[in-house]
Scaffold this active site. Structure first.
Site, PDB file in Angstrom:
ATOM      1  N   ASP A 168      -3.332   5.369 -10.450  1.00 15.77           N
ATOM      2  CA  ASP A 168      -2.572   6.204  -9.579  1.00 15.77           C
ATOM      3  C   ASP A 168      -3.538   6.400  -8.400  1.00 15.77           C
ATOM      4  OD1 ASP A 168      -0.865   7.783  -8.317  1.00 15.77           O
ATOM      5  OD2 ASP A 168      -0.698   9.348  -9.929  1.00 15.77           O
ATOM      6  N   ASP A 179       2.578   3.771  -5.138  1.00 11.01           N
ATOM      7  CA  ASP A 179       0.989   4.000  -5.164  1.00 11.01           C
ATOM      8  C   ASP A 179       0.564   4.143  -6.631  1.00 11.01           C
ATOM      9  OD1 ASP A 179       2.405   6.398  -5.907  1.00 11.01           O
ATOM     10  OD2 ASP A 179       1.190   7.587  -4.566  1.00 11.01           O
ATOM     11  N   GLU A 180       1.635   3.787  -7.852  1.00 16.62           N
ATOM     12  CA  GLU A 180       1.071   3.730  -9.017  1.00 16.62           C
ATOM     13  C   GLU A 180       1.601   2.864  -9.794  1.00 16.62           C
ATOM     14  OE1 GLU A 180       2.535   7.191 -11.374  1.00 16.62           O
ATOM     15  OE2 GLU A 180       3.918   7.468  -9.639  1.00 16.62           O
TER      16      GLU A 180
END
Length: 416
Positions: free
Chosen positions: A12, A102-103
């Site tokens: 993350d 983003d993860e």
């Protein structure tokens, strides 16, 4: 590597949007910054220390942090760097499940003989993202998806946490219940009112009392996760089961002049994606978040799947009006969201006989429904050739909220 070993990584990127801004402009490093304007879209850790967070009205953020610096947002860079970071995971294993820009999760069970232990792989991933992209990333390593995600949150900022299978419950039960996947602010408040603030307390709570408090499905699910019972496997190529969009409004009056244009804009975004993939849906859900950050949802399941903008917008409006009727004392709305689920595979319309039913405008196969779908398809064709802004519904174009850029919304909307 045994079958029960901790081989699932959850990576993350830390304060991603704000971190990208600080990367692009070194003068912002170490300073409290927020992406957005009327509404905070994302905040740096320096700003979070003052209580600033995403979804907060810009005015309130400035009150909490007088030195806060607002930046407009470099959305193409967010997409480019997010893609590049997730690609690093793909260099180690093909089993990567991306869950947002983003993860992502990665299962490294099959590649430890090439790259070392899961912990060593996680360290290498973090080093590469930092040196190649200049961004901080936190990684959690555990035996289950749920625990890996919690571990990455504990690792923040810019850290690594590996949960050994023999210490899972000791690690998990000491943590606050708000870290659990599926526990939002409203659920966390209800649990706190019942004296449950840690995951351990949740695990040991009376099962029937928990189901009465949260509902049978949520109560059963959270009870299982509190004992780290999570059988889910990674799905690298899964298709979405729903499509949704949301708009953070800041703090606006709970009036039709505010929520109707916002809902129509959201419906336009959702419906156009459904039509592009020929995946109409039967269930429409609307979510309203009030001034105290409490969210209320309502949904309806239709007889036939829909993907027409006007249909989704009108149904969402009816749902929101229903929510506001249940909470007449609520005067302000901070967020609206629409999602369509129970998606089906369709290449065309199933025609219906004209029966003069009251709900024909919400039935895609009727004459009215066909006319709406045809108008949408014509609009889709124009947009595909000349761009999204070339044509649109007047009520949407004139009334859309300008505080959250469309580019930011698009990043948050998952592909079907």
């Amino acid at each position: 590597m045994t079958e029960s070993a901790a081989t699932i990584l959850h990576a993350d990127l830390d304060a991603f949007y704000a971190s990208v801004e600080q990367l692009l402009d070194p003068s912002l490093r170490g300073k409290p910054i927020a992406v957005g304007g009327g509404v905070v879209l994302a905040a740096s850790y320096e700003a979070k220390a003052f209580g600033v967070h995403g979804g907060m009205p810009g005015r309130r953020a400035r009150e909490l942090c007088p030195g806060l610096i607002f930046v407009g947002g470099n959305f193409r860079e967010y997409q480019r760097l997010g893609d590049a970071a997730i690609a690093v995971l793909g260099d180690f294993t093909p089993i990567v499940e991306r869950i947002s820009i983003d993860e992502a999760f990665a299962d490294v069970a099959g590649c430890t003989h090439l790259f070392g232990t899961p912990e060593e792989i996680a360290k290498t991933v973090r080093h590469r993202v930092r040196t190649e992209l200049g961004l901080p990333i936190s990684v959690g390593v555990a035996r289950t998806k749920h625990l890996a995600k919690i571990a990455s949150q504990v690792a923040k900022p810019d850290g690594l946490v590996v949960v050994d299978p023999g210490t899972e419950l000791d690690f998990l039960h000491e943590l606050p219940v708000g870290l659990m996947w599926g526990v939002g602010p409203a659920t966390e408040t209800r649990l706190a009112d019942a004296g449950i603030t840690t995951i351990g307390q949740l695990a040991n709570a009376n099962r029937h009392a928990l189901e009465r408090l949260l509902g049978p499905a949520a109560g059963e699910k959270l009870s299982a996760l509190a004992w780290n019972r999570d059988p889910r496997r990674l799905q690298p190529h899964r298709r979405a089961h729903s499509a949704g969009a949301q708009s953070a409004l800041g703090m606006k009056p709970a009036k039709p002049a505010v929520f109707v244009p916002a809902l129509r804009h959201l419906a336009d975004r959702v419906a156009s994606r459904l039509r592009a993939k020929s995946r109409p849906g039967r269930t429409v859900t609307a979510r309203v978040r009030f001034a105290d950050m409490r969210s209320v949802t309502q949904s309806i399941t239709l007889d036939a799947p829909i993907s027409a903008t006007a249909m989704i917008a009108e149904i969402a409006e009816e749902l929101v009006r229903g929510v506001l009727a249940q909470y007449p004392n609520e005067r302000a709305i901070s967020l609206l969201a629409i999602s369509v689920s129970h998606l089906e595979e369709h290449s065309g319309l199933q025609l219906e006989l004209p029966l003069d039913l009251d709900d024909e405008r919400h039935r895609p196969g009727t004459k009215k429904g066909q006319a709406r779908w045809g108008a949408d398809r014509a609009m889709d064709a124009i947009r595909e050739r000349f761009g999204w802004e070339a044509v649109g519904y007047a009520s949407v174009s004139l009334g859309r909220a300008s505080s959250v850029p469309d580019a930011f919304r698009e990043l948050a909307e998952k592909e079907l």
